[in-house]
Scaffold this active site. Structure first.
Site, short mmCIF file in Angstrom:
data_model
loop_
_atom_site.label_atom_id
_atom_site.label_comp_id
_atom_site.label_asym_id
_atom_site.label_seq_id
_atom_site.Cartn_x
_atom_site.Cartn_y
_atom_site.Cartn_z
CG ASN A 84 -39.14 -33.44 3.82
OD1 ASN A 84 -40.24 -33.48 3.30
ND2 ASN A 84 -38.95 -33.26 5.12
CG HIS A 114 -25.39 -25.49 -19.35
ND1 HIS A 114 -26.03 -26.27 -20.28
CD2 HIS A 114 -26.16 -25.54 -18.23
CE1 HIS A 114 -27.13 -26.76 -19.76
NE2 HIS A 114 -27.23 -26.34 -18.51
CB ALA A 159 -30.62 -24.63 6.01
NE ARG A 182 -19.31 -27.34 15.57
CZ ARG A 182 -19.65 -28.53 16.06
NH1 ARG A 182 -18.73 -29.45 16.26
NH2 ARG A 182 -20.91 -28.82 16.34
#
Length: 191
Positions: A84, A114, A159, A182
């Protein structure tokens, strides 16, 4: 050994001042800029340009603009891949996505890291570690995947997660840092 060869070998390399790498990133930035200016309805043009940007792509895939990457040629996407809008792939090393991978908006896949040594960092040195995402993976919005991570098959990343270490197959994982919550039972995997 060139700076590009050092990057491919996982060594510290000069990503900021090497002329070859600067040209390659500029070329890719021009192509992603062009891609991001195309109308969504220009599907044939978008697909053709994405095939020029990406190192490898399956028959069916979609990447929604805006999309940004460093080189493009280090990115491989499998069949039925969907990414998306507003995603970023810093592909100093390979970033490989399997089949049936779905990525929500605002995700980042960052192979670049880095050094902690301030002198090396200020000299423009960095390293790149490959990222691998298996088959049948769903990655929720605003997920950040860091250098060297592998995400196994049939896994869901919640998310907002920051994936700092490998995540196994067949699990739900979330959080910062991302951790397994889980297992996903077999009957849920086959529906």
């Amino acid at each position: 050994m060139t700076e590009k060869e050092k990057a491919q070998a996982g060594m510290l390399y000069d990503a900021n001042y090497d002329e070859e790498l600067l040209r390659e990133r500029e070329r890719c930035a021009d192509m992603t800029h062009e891609l991001n200016l195309l109308r969504p309805s220009q599907t044939a043009e978008r697909e053709a340009l994405l095939r020029r940007i990406l190192g490898k792509a399956g028959e069916r895939f979609a990447i929604v603009s805006p999309f940004f990457c460093d080189y493009g040629y280090n990115i491989e996407v499998g069949e039925n891949f969907f990414m998306n809008m507003n995603c970023v792939i810093l592909d100093g090393a390979k970033v490989t996505f399997g089949d049936n991978v779905f990525i929500a908006p605002g995700c980042g896949f960052y192979t670049a890291g880095h050094p902690l040594d301030v002198g090396q960092r200020n000299a423009g040195l960095e390293y790149a570690r490959p990222i691998r995402v298996g088959n049948n993976v769903w990655i929720g919005a605003q997920v950040c995947v860091l250098p060297g991570v592998t995400i196994g098959d049939n896994t869901v990343i919640g998310a907002g997660s920051v994936v700092t270490k490998d995540i196994p197959s067949n699990v739900l994982a979330v959080g910062n840092p991302c951790r397994v919550i889980r297992s996903i039972p077999q009957d849920e995997l086959t529906h």
